[in-house]
Design an enzyme around this catalytic site. Structure first.
Site, PDB file in Angstrom:
ATOM      1  CE  LYS A   1      -3.519 -58.433 -29.635  1.00 48.02           C
ATOM      2  NZ  LYS A   1      -3.688 -56.974 -29.425  1.00 48.02           N
TER       3      LYS A   1
ATOM      4  CB  THR B   1      -6.039 -51.571 -41.666  1.00 44.18           C
ATOM      5  OG1 THR B   1      -7.355 -51.020 -41.688  1.00 44.18           O
ATOM      6  CG2 THR B   1      -5.099 -50.581 -41.016  1.00 44.18           C
ATOM      7  CB  VAL B   2      -2.598 -55.409 -41.572  1.00 44.17           C
ATOM      8  CG1 VAL B   2      -1.204 -56.008 -41.522  1.00 44.17           C
ATOM      9  CG2 VAL B   2      -3.057 -55.026 -40.164  1.00 44.17           C
TER      10      VAL B   2
END
Length: 418
Positions: free
Chosen positions: A201, A10-11
């Site tokens: 994150k 996708t990226v």
């Protein structure tokens, strides 16, 4: 500038399309054309964008050993073999741009050190918040500040699920299936719904904001899979919204508190309006005060936007590498919070006094106690504590669960007024 792209999911596909669409604009800004020379893929049978034609390779060495390739862009995901490829690229003196939060969260300290030694750039804006610019502002725009606190919604999947449960009155499992069908959740959603993605994150943000390195697995993490539509409804009745919050702060002794946990926040909190797949991060600095970064935390083009911006920064030399020190976290048992507790108990005289007695013995006072109704032989009870020591709350919950009058503790959610 010739780049080697590792990954065409996708990226990676987004990166290819963005460079194709905005190539002239990018060239004007950096004074040089970006050319994707080679693209590493795994599956020879998968249908690819026509823009990748003639660039495909199945061998990582075709990128790592190519002296013409200036920048390696890693968008494969997962820890391995991405870690090995990033390490080798840096050792070969190539700049690296990555969107890999797992690799940066777990190995960022040594990779940054290696990049500094080799005098190359390691950039990872897309590893936190997708298209939201947060890493670059922390390194540059807010660099003069002492950052006290970071809190935010760092996972779009969990935020989408909680938003849908609230707005449509649906059960967790039904919304999760819907999220998977729409592509907002993976086939195996564990990393998202159990909070592990947000913890990775948060570890990266701690490294940047506080100059403290902490492994994501050491961050106390509780996901949202236990939350029911009853919890959503009761939160609404009390004037709160439930969000999966990632939180970190430095105390006056320079100790780090960091956790990921479902939290009831007030409707006046800026994060209350962050819904669907959107993410938001609030940063509190001593000079700038509180600032908020908001946007799509994932997706093809938002993440590709951050990746390509990093590639441009390699050319512009807008890079600040930070060293950081390892730190032990403040144990979750030593932190303080209000708590919402929902449990199922047998509907008999004296049950409530036994439950409140256990809490009282631990020094935990109650803001409210409500019996929500009878479920045959059992009743649903909702308690909200005043600010209490988390260790004492956990001890009390263990004792309450062992009471023969209590069938099950269904939910434990932090409550914040800020």
């Amino acid at each position: 500038m010739k780049i080697g792209l590792m990954g065409l999911g996708t990226v990676g596909t987004g990166v290819v399309h963005l460079i194709d669409q905005n190539g002239r604009n990018i060239e004007k800004k950096i004074g040089e054309k970006i050319e994707i020379k080679k693209i590493l893929v795994k599956d020879p049978n998968k249908k690819r964008t026509p823009l990748a034609e003639g660039k495909i390779t199945f061998n990582a060495e075709d990128i790592l050993e190519d002296e013409e390739i200036d920048v390696v862009v890693e968008v494969m995901g997962k820890e391995h073999p991405a870690l090995e490829y990033i390490t080798k690229a840096l050792q070969k003196g190539k700049h690296v741009v990555t969107a890999n939060k797992e690799v940066i969260a777990k190995h960022g300290k040594e990779l940054i050190k290696l990049a500094t030694e080799k005098k190359v750039h390691l950039l990872y804006e897309a590893s936190v918040g997708g298209g939201i610019p947060i890493i670059r502002p922390l390194k540059q725009c807010l660099a003069a500040n002492k950052i006290y606190e970071i809190k935010g919604i760092l996972n779009g999947t969990t935020n989408y699920i909680l938003t849908e449960m609230k707005e449509k009155g649906l059960d967790f499992d039904d919304v999760l299936k819907d999220a998977q069908q729409k592509g907002y959740a993976e086939a195996d959603p564990t990393d998202d719904i159990e909070g592990f993605d947000a913890a990775r994150k948060l570890a990266i943000l701690c490294m940047l904001a506080f100059n403290k390195f902490v492994l994501p697995e050491k961050i106390y993490t509780k996901g949202i899979s236990f939350i029911s539509k009853s919890d959503i409804q009761y939160a609404e009745e009390m004037g709160y919204t439930i969000k999966l919050l990632a939180y970190a702060r430095i105390d006056e002794k320079e100790r780090l508190e960091a956790w990921v946990h479902p939290v009831m926040i007030r409707k006046t909190n800026p994060l209350n309006g962050v819904n669907g797949v959107f993410n938001a991060i609030l940063v509190d600095g001593n000079a700038v005060g509180e600032v908020m970064f908001y946007g799509q935390g994932a997706g093809m083009m938002p993440t590709a936007s951050a990746v390509v911006a990093d590639i441009m920064d390699v050319k512009n030399h807008i890079v600040i590498q930070n060293g950081c020190e390892e730190v032990d976290l403040i144990p979750i048992e030593d932190t303080f919070s209000k708590y919402y507790i929902r449990l199922i108990a047998f509907d008999r005289p004296g049950v409530m006094s036994k439950i409140t007695g256990v809490l009282g013995n631990k020094g935990i006072s109650l803001l409210s106690v409500v019996q929500k109704g009878s479920l045959g032989e059992t009743a649903e009870i909702v308690l909200v504590t005043h600010i209490a020591n988390t260790g004492k709350v956990l001890e009390a919950l263990k004792e309450i669960e062992e009471l023969k009058e209590v069938e099950k503790i269904e939910s434990v959610i932090k409550v914040r007024e800020d």
